[in-house]
Design an enzyme around this catalytic site. Structure first.
Site, short mmCIF file in Angstrom:
data_model
loop_
_atom_site.label_atom_id
_atom_site.label_comp_id
_atom_site.label_asym_id
_atom_site.label_seq_id
_atom_site.Cartn_x
_atom_site.Cartn_y
_atom_site.Cartn_z
N GLY A 87 0.78 -1.37 0.20
CA GLY A 87 -0.08 0.20 -0.14
C GLY A 87 1.13 1.30 -0.16
O GLY A 87 1.90 1.27 0.91
N GLY A 135 -0.17 -5.16 0.78
CA GLY A 135 -0.86 -5.15 -0.12
C GLY A 135 -1.35 -5.65 -1.21
O GLY A 135 -2.24 -6.06 -2.12
N GLU A 158 4.93 -6.41 7.60
CA GLU A 158 4.35 -4.44 8.65
C GLU A 158 5.26 -4.74 9.52
O GLU A 158 5.43 -3.73 10.12
CB GLU A 158 3.35 -5.08 8.29
CG GLU A 158 3.17 -4.45 7.58
CD GLU A 158 2.25 -6.40 6.02
OE1 GLU A 158 2.68 -6.08 4.52
OE2 GLU A 158 2.81 -7.41 6.66
N ASP A 166 -1.19 -7.03 6.86
CA ASP A 166 -2.74 -6.50 7.72
C ASP A 166 -3.63 -7.89 6.87
O ASP A 166 -3.54 -8.44 6.16
CB ASP A 166 -3.28 -5.55 7.16
CG ASP A 166 -2.56 -4.83 6.29
OD1 ASP A 166 -2.25 -4.77 5.61
OD2 ASP A 166 -3.44 -3.20 6.26
#
Length: 375
Positions: A87, A135, A158, A166
């Protein structure tokens, strides 16, 4: 006169498509034959997802899902280096610092997109050629088919930036065999090529240079069912001999990974690694010591709880965690150290696992009332 009219229709159709396939657009959405094709088109940014890309892809998937003329959806990246490296973390960081709504909108939009892919009724084929992290994993792993190549580089890194794995990581990671998902989540370990298939992230493995031919054959399928698509992917997969003889990189460590990462708490995992004392265990200890202690604790609980949740429940839980991270210290510090100043020495607060209280962790998982993620 009829011919002139037909020509006009062709030109109009072409204009409609070319608007979508403008090569400067960040994401290209086009229809070829019975296939809807999503092309992530930010090669300089390694095709990192930003909010505007998410906001274009989501409604398009929903439209194609309802369209009787669309039989499958293909997603790929441009530039040859990355499928999607994650992301747009920098934008989120800037927004979060000033309390901008983007830090809510981005995660909300991204997780809704992950759910749309996970529940998509049309076969969804992700060509994960090159870097596929964060992402990028979210827009591929929840679909029916994930085609890796010798250039695929997978990671969920992450915990090194004060976040947690996530995009539905709490769903797919604990479902990998043994404790390998926990290991990948906590250490951010990178897997390459065939290993991405062996661990269960990819469903097929095809040579990178064969992807254009595969895509052409997918588009050419007449009213393709999921079975027909699977057959075609299998035939490419069977023919691919690249790295066929290579052993799975973690094969010799699997027994250790399964026992060492099965502990109920981060402190216990660390204790087991110290007691084990092997070069492998010491290396993992060294890696974990660099990670955000808060992130490690959130991640372990995220995976343990996610193991028995639906994808929707996981994404709701992860949205709560994302907002807790946006309010905290470590995410901004991690992004500074790893992506902005690149000094690679973040000052985590708290700095030790023992200082991250259970009460703090519990609070991060609490419902957000009206602000909870709606799917």
């Amino acid at each position: 006169r009829l011919r002139a009219l037909n020509r006009l229709q062709v030109i109009l159709q072409h204009l409609k498509m070319s608007k979508q396939t403008d090569s400067t657009a960040e994401v290209l959405l086009e229809k070829k034959g019975g296939a809807g094709i999503i092309t992530l088109n930010r090669p300089k940014a390694l095709n990192a997802l930003n909010l505007s890309m998410i906001q274009q892809i989501y409604p398009q998937i929903k439209t194609w899902e309802q369209d009787p003329e669309t039989f499958l959806i293909i997603i790929k990246g441009t530039g040859g280096k990355a499928f999607c490296a994650g992301g747009d973390i920098r934008a989120i960081t800037e927004a979060g610092k000033v309390g901008d709504k983007l830090s809510q909108d981005f995660f909300r939009g991204e997780y809704r997109l992950n759910n749309a892919i996970g529940t998509c009724k049309k076969p969804y084929v992700a060509l994960i050629d090159g870097i596929t992290m964060g992402g990028g994993v979210g827009v591929s792993v929840h679909g029916h088919f994930r085609v890796a190549t010798e250039k695929t580089l997978f990671a969920m890194p992450e915990t090194a930036i004060g976040l947690f794995p996530d995009v539905g990581g709490g769903y797919f990671l604990p479902r990998l065999s043994g404790k390998i998902g926990y290991y990948l989540a906590l250490t951010g370990c990178r897997l390459k090529g065939r290993d991405v298939l062996k661990v269960g992230i990819a469903t097929h493995f095809v040579e990178s240079e064969k992807l254009p031919a595969l895509e052409k054959d997918l588009i050419a399928l007449k009213s393709p069912s999921k079975e027909k698509i699977a057959d075609l992917l299998n035939s490419y997969h069977m023919k691919c001999t690249v790295d066929q003889e290579k052993e799975f990189v973690l094969d010799e460590h699997m027994e250790k990974i399964n026992s060492l990462f099965s502990a109920n708490s981060m402190e216990e995992i660390v204790k087991k690694l110290k007691q084990d004392g092997s070069p492998f265990a010491m290396k993992q200890l060294e890696t974990l010591n660099k990670m955000s202690p808060t992130s490690l604790k959130l991640t372990l609980r995220q995976l343990r709880e996610g193991a028995s949740m639906s994808l929707q429940e996981v994404l709701r839980m992860e949205y709560r965690l994302s907002q807790a991270c946006m309010k905290g210290h470590d995410f901004y510090e991690g992004v500074r150290a790893v992506l902005i100043d690149k000094d690679q020495s973040p000052k985590w607060k708290p700095a030790a696992l023992e200082e991250v209280s259970d009460e703090f962790v519990d609070n991060c998982f609490k419902p957000l009332g009206n602000d909870d993620l709606k799917l």
